[in-house]
Design an enzyme around this catalytic site. Structure first.
Site, PDB file in Angstrom:
ATOM      1  N   GLU A   1      11.827  16.641  37.520  1.00 49.17           N
ATOM      2  CA  GLU A   1      10.780  16.020  36.694  1.00 49.17           C
ATOM      3  C   GLU A   1       9.761  16.999  36.128  1.00 49.17           C
ATOM      4  O   GLU A   1       8.556  16.808  36.256  1.00 49.17           O
ATOM      5  CB  GLU A   1      10.069  14.926  37.504  1.00 49.17           C
ATOM      6  CG  GLU A   1      11.038  13.871  38.019  1.00 49.17           C
ATOM      7  CD  GLU A   1      10.361  12.752  38.804  1.00 49.17           C
ATOM      8  OE1 GLU A   1       9.158  12.852  39.098  1.00 49.17           O
ATOM      9  OE2 GLU A   1      11.048  11.765  39.109  1.00 49.17           O
TER      10      GLU A   1
ATOM     11  N   GLU B   1      20.254   8.826  40.459  1.00 50.96           N
ATOM     12  CA  GLU B   1      19.371   7.886  41.169  1.00 50.96           C
ATOM     13  C   GLU B   1      19.503   6.494  40.562  1.00 50.96           C
ATOM     14  O   GLU B   1      18.508   5.827  40.278  1.00 50.96           O
ATOM     15  CB  GLU B   1      17.911   8.365  41.092  1.00 50.96           C
ATOM     16  CG  GLU B   1      17.714   9.775  41.612  1.00 50.96           C
ATOM     17  CD  GLU B   1      16.256  10.237  41.653  1.00 50.96           C
ATOM     18  OE1 GLU B   1      15.340   9.401  41.539  1.00 50.96           O
ATOM     19  OE2 GLU B   1      16.046  11.460  41.796  1.00 50.96           O
TER      20      GLU B   1
HETATM   21  C1  XIL Z   1      11.197   7.822  45.722  1.00 53.10           C
HETATM   22  C2  XIL Z   1      11.659   7.224  47.047  1.00 53.10           C
HETATM   23  O1  XIL Z   1      12.727   6.355  46.809  1.00 53.10           O
HETATM   24  C3  XIL Z   1      10.510   6.500  47.706  1.00 53.10           C
HETATM   25  O2  XIL Z   1      10.884   6.079  49.017  1.00 53.10           O
HETATM   26  C4  XIL Z   1       9.266   7.379  47.786  1.00 53.10           C
HETATM   27  O3  XIL Z   1       8.190   6.646  48.290  1.00 53.10           O
HETATM   28  C5  XIL Z   1       8.919   7.947  46.418  1.00 53.10           C
HETATM   29  O4  XIL Z   1      10.049   8.607  45.880  1.00 53.10           O
HETATM   30  N1  XIL Z   1      12.425  10.124  41.314  1.00 53.10           N
HETATM   31  C6  XIL Z   1      12.885  10.919  42.356  1.00 53.10           C
HETATM   32  C7  XIL Z   1      12.970  10.351  43.722  1.00 53.10           C
HETATM   33  O5  XIL Z   1      13.323  12.054  42.112  1.00 53.10           O
HETATM   34  O6  XIL Z   1      12.762  11.328  44.718  1.00 53.10           O
HETATM   35  C8  XIL Z   1      11.998   9.203  43.915  1.00 53.10           C
HETATM   36  O7  XIL Z   1      12.234   8.641  45.207  1.00 53.10           O
HETATM   37  C9  XIL Z   1      12.160   8.189  42.810  1.00 53.10           C
HETATM   38  C10 XIL Z   1      11.882   8.800  41.469  1.00 53.10           C
END
Ligand code: XIL
Length: 373
Positions: free
Chosen positions: A158, A263
């Site tokens: 990100e 994701e």
């Molecule tokens: C999220 C997790 O799923 C949550 O449990 C945590 O509280 C916050 O992060 N982008 C990413 C992930 O790269 O690491 C994030 O995961 C969601 C957005």
């Protein structure tokens, strides 16, 4: 007597045929996600602490049956693995890697350099020296510890804003844009075997995609190793944009990179920022219309979710030669982070398995694309 023998062997023959037909039928249909897609791409899931510790037998069996790739949802983030300047906490990360090895899974490291979920001391860093020390020590120690065991690292997560410019993170502010190259070079050195990915959300959208392409081209031009791009895939059944996704697959693969959907989840709930002029505040969050399926998901929405997953996986299959992996962000609907984000305490249904860990209509839809081939 003869007649008796003939009818007995006929009966045996009949029985065996029925059995073998049944066997081949069950072999064709009773497969898992990972076996259905074994010739196409890896199918992954994000593991929470409870999964790594194998707390729930049913969830554990499901993960081992359905998935051949894993990503740690939180436990490898700097906040947890590197809580203080000279302190690392590897307990859960070690267990995570052991879990993947024991089950012959593709093991993803998530994530080395990210502006979020940093330990408190890292948020306080305000000069190039301290940030460089943090970054170098962090990557060398974490990627170095698991060298040869992690199959791919999300090296930088990100780094971009929605308009394609670089996010003003603590890394950019202190080190300038060169921090991205530094991070990839450190990772390549610490773990020469791991595939190295740039990972971000919304990079399928044109402006941000252009930013990602520029960033990747610069890395490549400077001789830095980068193997792939991770499109996070936090999407919505209401706004899923297949054209953007397909264009991204084409454009990123033209850079010679593999594409992973890292994701994946599809929210079925209204998003606060979809509503014009809406203020995202506590009062707004409490409105029941933002949590419309508190008790159950109506059939129509269940079907819409299955249809959107069908559209997506059709597209993934069309471009399977460019895609290395599709990972769901969570095991089941109860586990999903989307019950708490971007509004707390909602009931969301974004994945293929329901709260009882049973496959949903969307699961059947994704599976049936393969039995129909
Ligand atoms: C999220 C997790 O799923 C949550 O449990 C945590 O509280 C916050 O992060 N982008 C990413 C992930 O790269 O690491 C994030 O995961 C969601 C957005």
């Amino acid at each position: 007597m003869n007649y008796y023998k003939i009818s007995l062997s006929l009966f045996r023959f009949f029985l065996l045929s029925v059995l073998s037909i049944q066997l081949s039928f069950s072999q064709k249909t009773a497969v898992s996600l990972k076996s259905a897609y074994q010739d196409d791409f890896l199918i992954g899931t994000a593991l929470g602490t409870e999964h790594i510790l194998e707390k729930n037998e049913k969830a554990d069996a499901l993960i081992k049956r359905e998935f051949n790739a894993i990503t740690p949802e939180n436990i490898m983030k700097a906040q947890i693995i590197h809580p203080a300047p000279n302190r690392y906490n590897f307990t859960l990360a070690d267990k995570y890697v052991e879990y993947g090895q024991k089950n012959q899974m593709y093991i993803v490291g998530h994530t080395l350099i990210w502006h979020s979920q940093l330990p408190p001391f890292a948020f306080k860093m305000n000069n190039a020296d301290s940030v460089r020390i943090f970054m170098t020590d962090h990557i060398n120690t974490v990627a170095g510890r698991y060298a040869g065991k992690i199959n791919s690292w999300d090296v930088v997560n990100e780094a971009l804003n929605e308009d394609g410019t670089l996010r003003k993170s603590v890394f950019l502010k202190t080190l300038g844009e060169g921090y991205i190259k530094e991070a990839f070079d450190l990772a390549a050195k610490a773990d020469p075997k791991a595939a190295l990915y740039y990972n971000d959300y919304n990079i399928e959208q044109p402006a941000k995609r252009k930013g990602a392409i520029d960033l990747i081209k610069k890395l490549q031009a400077s001789g830095t190793k980068i193997d792939g791009v991770g499109i996070q895939g936090h999407w919505s059944i209401h706004t899923l944009n297949l054209k953007d996704i397909e264009e991204s697959i084409m454009e990123f693969s033209r850079l010679g990179l593999k594409i992973a959907f890292t994701e994946l989840d599809l929210t079925v709930l209204p998003n606060p920022w979809d509503l014009q002029g809406a203020d995202v505040n506590q009062r707004f969050e409490e409105k029941p219309e933002m949590n419309p399926y508190k008790d159950a998901l109506p059939d129509s929405v269940q079907t819409a979710l299955a249809d959107r997953y069908t559209d997506l996986f059709k597209l993934f299959l069309k471009h399977k030669d460019k895609i290395s992996r599709v990972t769901f962000w969570g095991v089941d609907d109860k586990h999903s982070w989307l019950n708490g984000f971007p509004i707390r305490n909602r009931t969301n249904y974004p994945l293929l398995f329901d709260r009882a860990l049973e496959p949903k209509k969307a699961y059947q839809a994704v599976m049936s694309l393969k039995s129909a081939e």
